[in-house]
Design an enzyme around this catalytic site. Structure first.
Site, PDB file in Angstrom:
ATOM      1  N   HIS A 100       0.802  -1.222   0.000  1.00  0.00           N
ATOM      2  CA  HIS A 100       0.000   0.000   0.000  1.00  0.00           C
ATOM      3  C   HIS A 100       0.838   1.276   0.000  1.00  0.00           C
ATOM      4  CE1 HIS A 100      -4.426   1.185   1.077  1.00  0.00           C
ATOM      5  NE2 HIS A 100      -3.954   1.842   0.030  1.00  0.00           N
ATOM      6  N   ASP A 123     -10.109  -0.211   3.644  1.00  0.00           N
ATOM      7  CA  ASP A 123      -8.943  -0.834   4.276  1.00  0.00           C
ATOM      8  C   ASP A 123      -9.273  -1.205   5.719  1.00  0.00           C
ATOM      9  OD1 ASP A 123      -6.293  -1.460   5.105  1.00  0.00           O
ATOM     10  OD2 ASP A 123      -5.443   0.174   3.943  1.00  0.00           O
ATOM     11  N   HIS A 125      -6.995  -0.970   7.868  1.00  0.00           N
ATOM     12  CA  HIS A 125      -6.077  -0.091   8.601  1.00  0.00           C
ATOM     13  C   HIS A 125      -6.245   1.360   8.156  1.00  0.00           C
ATOM     14  CE1 HIS A 125      -4.284  -4.153   8.144  1.00  0.00           C
ATOM     15  NE2 HIS A 125      -4.002  -4.002   9.425  1.00  0.00           N
ATOM     16  N   ASP A 127      -3.547   3.465   7.900  1.00  0.00           N
ATOM     17  CA  ASP A 127      -2.317   3.852   7.184  1.00  0.00           C
ATOM     18  C   ASP A 127      -1.963   5.309   7.442  1.00  0.00           C
ATOM     19  OD1 ASP A 127      -2.197   1.269   6.283  1.00  0.00           O
ATOM     20  OD2 ASP A 127      -2.990   1.699   4.299  1.00  0.00           O
ATOM     21  N   HIS A 140       4.263   0.986   4.286  1.00  0.00           N
ATOM     22  CA  HIS A 140       2.901   0.701   3.813  1.00  0.00           C
ATOM     23  C   HIS A 140       1.848   1.051   4.863  1.00  0.00           C
ATOM     24  CE1 HIS A 140       1.986  -3.709   5.295  1.00  0.00           C
ATOM     25  NE2 HIS A 140       2.592  -3.013   6.229  1.00  0.00           N
ATOM     26  N   ASP A 227      -7.468  -1.739  -0.439  1.00  0.00           N
ATOM     27  CA  ASP A 227      -6.560  -2.741   0.124  1.00  0.00           C
ATOM     28  C   ASP A 227      -7.380  -4.007   0.341  1.00  0.00           C
ATOM     29  OD1 ASP A 227      -5.036  -4.337   1.929  1.00  0.00           O
ATOM     30  OD2 ASP A 227      -4.005  -2.565   2.689  1.00  0.00           O
ATOM     31  N   ASP A 229      -7.013  -6.320   2.273  1.00  0.00           N
ATOM     32  CA  ASP A 229      -7.222  -6.741   3.660  1.00  0.00           C
ATOM     33  C   ASP A 229      -8.419  -6.041   4.290  1.00  0.00           C
ATOM     34  OD1 ASP A 229      -6.424  -4.260   4.870  1.00  0.00           O
ATOM     35  OD2 ASP A 229      -4.356  -4.926   5.090  1.00  0.00           O
ATOM     36  N   GLU A 272      -1.984  -4.931  -2.058  1.00  0.00           N
ATOM     37  CA  GLU A 272      -1.709  -5.869  -0.960  1.00  0.00           C
ATOM     38  C   GLU A 272      -2.147  -7.304  -1.222  1.00  0.00           C
ATOM     39  OE1 GLU A 272       0.211  -5.411   1.573  1.00  0.00           O
ATOM     40  OE2 GLU A 272       0.345  -3.243   1.892  1.00  0.00           O
TER      41      GLU A 272
END
Length: 300
Positions: A100, A123, A125, A127, A140, A227, A229, A272
């Site tokens: 990412h 995402d 997360h 980030d 990332h 992303d 994830d 990712e």
């Protein structure tokens, strides 16, 4: 008339510590991404993959706590330049990651063409870490912070301007793993976040309606940074930092379908995907299916 789509692969795994995500662009092509988009009557311009320089031993002790800083900067500068050129031509930039950290370059190339670029950060997360708050030093986990002008000078000034995006023009969707430093940035900057709690309570339809309405009011283009994830690892297992309790496959399709109907998305990236950690390229196949919905594939 439909816009041409320019595909740029960024086979980089240097923004994090688990090898394999550099094979993400190949996995997406193998899963039929280009064929899917061609079926939807887009003209595809596949620009291939950006060459990524591996770090020499001497680069590993450059005085920074950020891993592979030099190589990440080089790759993102090159990506930013390529994205910039494609936007100038009137093409839709579609970037295949890679980890990412490549969003730094994507946003650097796109944002200069908009007064108020919006960003949907799909995402698990945020980030939003920096060198000071990151538990790992993995870049990332920093691209959204960098794009806000938070972080190492050489990262935030890629493409020679900063910031790339305003905090009020960001919507994070699917967050369920936020570090303390990231929560502080969200609170201090007033960033709009729909965590899994909101998705569970409100439903994805309302989350997307509110996100689209919010961004339509204040932006003149929107970049989607997806992303894999963000999706639950039971359905997208091939990611480096899986977090249980994520967005479902069907909710993700609905989100992409609503974004396509809204007409607000002007650039996108899918990142990712790690084939080494995957099951028979399942995660790339999910990503390609979601691209179909984002670009207008309908059941009838």
């Amino acid at each position: 008339m439909k816009t041409n789509i320019s595909i740029i692969g960024v086979p980089m795994d240097l923004g994090q510590s688990r090898r394999g995500v550099d094979m993400g662009p190949s996995a997406l092509r193998y899963a039929g991404a280009i064929e899917k988009l061609e079926e939807l009557d887009f003209q595809i311009i596949d620009l291939g993959d950006i060459p990524i320089n591996r770090p020499a031993q001497s680069d590993l002790n450059d005085g920074s706590n950020l891993k592979n800083l030099k190589q990440v900067i080089e790759a993102n500068q090159q990506l930013g330049d390529m994205v910039d050129q494609e936007v100038k031509k009137g093409n839709f930039p579609l970037i295949f990651g890679g980890d990412h950290s490549i969003a730094i370059g994507s946003l650097a190339g796109v944002s200069k063409h908009y007064e108020n670029l919006g960003v949907i950060w799909y995402d698990a997360h945020g980030d939003l870490n920096s060198e000071e708050t990151s538990p790992s030093g993995n870049i990332h986990g920093m691209p959204l912070a960098v794009s806000l002008g938070i972080g190492h000078d050489n990262l935030i000034n890629i493409s020679n301007y900063t910031p790339k995006v305003k905090p009020e023009n960001i919507v994070i969707i699917g967050a369920r793993s936020l570090d303390p430093g990231e929560r502080a940035v969200i609170r201090d900057k007033g960033i709009k976040v729909f965590t899994m709690h909101e998705i569970d309570r409100m439903g994805m339809s309302q989350v997307m309606e509110e996100s689209i309405d919010y961004l339509k009011e204040r932006t003149d283009g929107v970049h989607l940074s997806l992303d894999l994830d963000g999706i639950d690892p039971s359905e997208a297992p091939g990611v480096g930092t899986p977090v249980l309790g994520g967005i479902t496959y069907r909710e993700s399709h609905l989100a992409m379908e609503m974004l396509e109907e809204s007409g607000i998305i002007t650039s996108a990236e899918f990142v990712e995907i790690n084939p080494i950690l995957d099951e028979k390229n399942k995660t790339a196949t999910v990503a390609v299916a979601l691209m179909g919905s984002l670009f207008g594939e309908k059941l009838k």
